[in-house]
Design a protein around this motif. Structure first.
Motif, PDB file in Angstrom:
ATOM      1  N   TYR A 109      19.878 -31.954  75.600  1.00  0.00           N
ATOM      2  CA  TYR A 109      21.135 -31.407  76.092  1.00  0.00           C
ATOM      3  C   TYR A 109      22.170 -32.528  76.029  1.00  0.00           C
ATOM      4  N   PRO A 110      23.421 -32.229  75.679  1.00  0.00           N
ATOM      5  CA  PRO A 110      24.417 -33.301  75.533  1.00  0.00           C
ATOM      6  C   PRO A 110      24.509 -34.184  76.775  1.00  0.00           C
ATOM      7  N   GLY A 111      24.487 -35.482  76.555  1.00  0.00           N
ATOM      8  CA  GLY A 111      24.615 -36.437  77.648  1.00  0.00           C
ATOM      9  C   GLY A 111      23.319 -36.791  78.337  1.00  0.00           C
ATOM     10  N   GLU A 112      22.213 -36.146  77.949  1.00  0.00           N
ATOM     11  CA  GLU A 112      20.917 -36.434  78.554  1.00  0.00           C
ATOM     12  C   GLU A 112      20.044 -37.184  77.555  1.00  0.00           C
ATOM     13  N   THR A 113      19.121 -37.975  78.069  1.00  0.00           N
ATOM     14  CA  THR A 113      18.200 -38.709  77.197  1.00  0.00           C
ATOM     15  C   THR A 113      16.844 -38.017  77.110  1.00  0.00           C
ATOM     16  N   ALA A 114      16.410 -37.366  78.189  1.00  0.00           N
ATOM     17  CA  ALA A 114      15.141 -36.635  78.150  1.00  0.00           C
ATOM     18  C   ALA A 114      15.313 -35.381  77.291  1.00  0.00           C
ATOM     19  N   THR A 115      14.282 -35.055  76.521  1.00  0.00           N
ATOM     20  CA  THR A 115      14.366 -33.877  75.675  1.00  0.00           C
ATOM     21  C   THR A 115      14.120 -32.599  76.477  1.00  0.00           C
ATOM     22  N   THR A 116      14.669 -31.524  75.978  1.00  0.00           N
ATOM     23  CA  THR A 116      14.553 -30.194  76.571  1.00  0.00           C
ATOM     24  C   THR A 116      13.836 -29.291  75.574  1.00  0.00           C
ATOM     25  N   THR A 117      12.982 -28.424  76.078  1.00  0.00           N
ATOM     26  CA  THR A 117      12.219 -27.543  75.196  1.00  0.00           C
ATOM     27  C   THR A 117      12.908 -26.193  75.020  1.00  0.00           C
ATOM     28  N   TYR A 118      12.499 -25.492  73.948  1.00  0.00           N
ATOM     29  CA  TYR A 118      12.862 -24.098  73.696  1.00  0.00           C
ATOM     30  C   TYR A 118      14.383 -23.889  73.614  1.00  0.00           C
TER      31      TYR A 118
END
Length: 428
Positions: free
Chosen positions: A182-191
């Motif tokens: 998600y923009p501005g985040e470093t951890a990845t998001t699924t689906y």
């Protein structure tokens, strides 16, 4: 007649694609860069809106080449949507999956295919299906050089869609990412699911036109549906003349939930757009607002214009931005007082959005609600009964929180109040 590319050369193809094609009515012809707009001051609205659609994190993006948020060097284009797709691809880690399908890829617009090559190189699985005509850049072009490096690509027949067995095109624009950020985040998001109107060109159907997209994060069931749809397109099997079919067990060609519902063409027995508006059970009355941006309003899709005319006659404030309006549909819409504008620069239309925004009362209640409809679906026979296409209904909004509806209205108003807006006085 052979399908020609944007500069008149016959396209070469990547895999066993042959045959001739007459373009299905309503499938837009991609174009190249256009003349720059004149020096006209116009305030740009936000080209990105973050919201919740049915509780799911959702981001809407908009291209406005008349007042771009991310201007190209030549000043004629807005790279907002292109850059966001590149960002999504560049943040997919090794071992994750990218699936996508596209209708048009210009010879000189290589940013997205280059990002796909980078993802493949770092160990992501990249799988794409491509329209057999406009989706394949010319041999020797910058985009073709990148496309040729992808190992999992399928070029669909040039006379049908990937799923559709009817005469048409693979017109869907959709992507899924099993994991990205998600923009501005470093951890990845699924689906993650991306849908929109944007073609990968520098013409009105791409960077030089009004376009939109929606990205939804973390809805596994929606992801699974769109993933399976893209797998079907990639396999080109089974093929269907009527993909949307509620009589099947299980029903085929659609998915519904509170965040987004997806409806896939071809559909031979009804009008997908009118069905969705009817399903929301809107009651036309004073205070109702309907805003529509779509390139095509054809006689074959008169069910759509009839629905808009009914809403206007019932008290709704209805306005349309379009490009190609048949005289019959112009007469039908203006007879009830619906104004229609086009956006033109140097005589060239710049509208390519597929958007509807409605604010109205729900039937049998005193409650009012807001809804945005999007996707890649033109109001033309090619999008309904011809090739592959999707119509998407985003989550319902109510009360004082209607960020998606507000964003679409701002985008619509950018066009409506633009110095390049032209009020139509007949067929266009």
């Amino acid at each position: 007649m052979e399908r020609m590319n944007r500069r008149g050369r016959v396209r070469s193809v990547l895999v066993g694609v042959g045959g001739a094609l007459v373009l299905a009515c309503g499938v837009e012809k991609p174009g190249g860069p256009l003349d720059a707009p004149g020096q006209v001051t116009q305030a740009a609205s936000t080209c990105e809106k973050r919201a919740l659609s049915g509780g799911i994190r959702t981001i809407l993006h908009f291209n406005n080449p008349l007042a771009p948020c991310v201007a190209a060097d030549d000043g004629t284009r807005d790279l907002t949507i292109r850059n966001e797709l590149v960002r999504l691809i560049d943040h997919v880690p090794a071992g994750s999956y990218i699936r996508g399908t596209w209708y048009a890829l210009a010879d000189n617009e290589s940013a997205i295919p280059a990002a796909l090559v980078r993802a493949q190189g770092r160990g992501a699985v990249v799988q794409v299906s491509i329209d057999g005509g406009e989706g394949v850049p010319a041999a020797g072009s910058a985009a073709r050089a990148q496309l040729d490096q992808l190992t999992q690509k399928k070029v669909c027949p040039s006379s049908t869609g990937c799923i559709s067995s009817n005469g048409g095109a693979a017109h869907t624009k959709a992507w899924t990412f099993s994991r990205t950020t998600y923009p501005g985040e470093t951890a990845t998001t699924t689906y993650v699911v991306w849908v929109g109107s944007y073609n990968m060109t520098n013409g009105p159907d791409g960077n030089a036109g009004f376009n939109n997209s929606a990205t939804l994060y973390g809805n596994q069931e929606l992801y699974n549906f769109v993933r399976d749809y893209l797998e079907n397109m990639y396999a080109m099997s089974p093929r269907y003349s009527d993909y949307y079919d509620t009589s099947q067990t299980p029903a085929r060609g659609f998915y519904m939930d509170a965040s987004a519902s997806v409806y896939a063409s071809p559909e031979l027995t009804s009008d997908l757009v009118v069905q969705r508006i009817d399903a929301d059970v809107w009651t036309p009355s004073a205070g109702c607002v309907v805003r529509v941006i779509n390139p095509h309003f054809t006689y074959e899709r008169r069910a759509v214009t009839q629905q808009l005319a009914r809403m206007k006659s019932g008290g709704c404030d209805v306005a349309i931005i379009g490009n190609h309006v048949d005289q019959t549909e112009y007469d039908r819409l203006t007879a009830v007082g619906i104004p229609i504008k086009a956006l033109k620069i140097s005589g060239t239309d710049r509208v390519h959005d597929k958007l509807i925004a409605i604010y109205a009362r729900k039937a049998g209640t005193t409650s009012w609600a807001y809804r945005v409809y999007t996707g890649s679906h033109n109001f033309s026979p090619g999008s309904l009964t011809g090739g592959d296409d999707i119509f998407v209904r985003l989550g319902e909004e109510s009360g004082t929180n209607h960020a998606m509806y507000d964003a679409v209205l701002a985008h619509f108003n950018d066009g409506w109040t633009s110095p390049y807006a032209v009020t139509l006085t007949g067929a266009n």
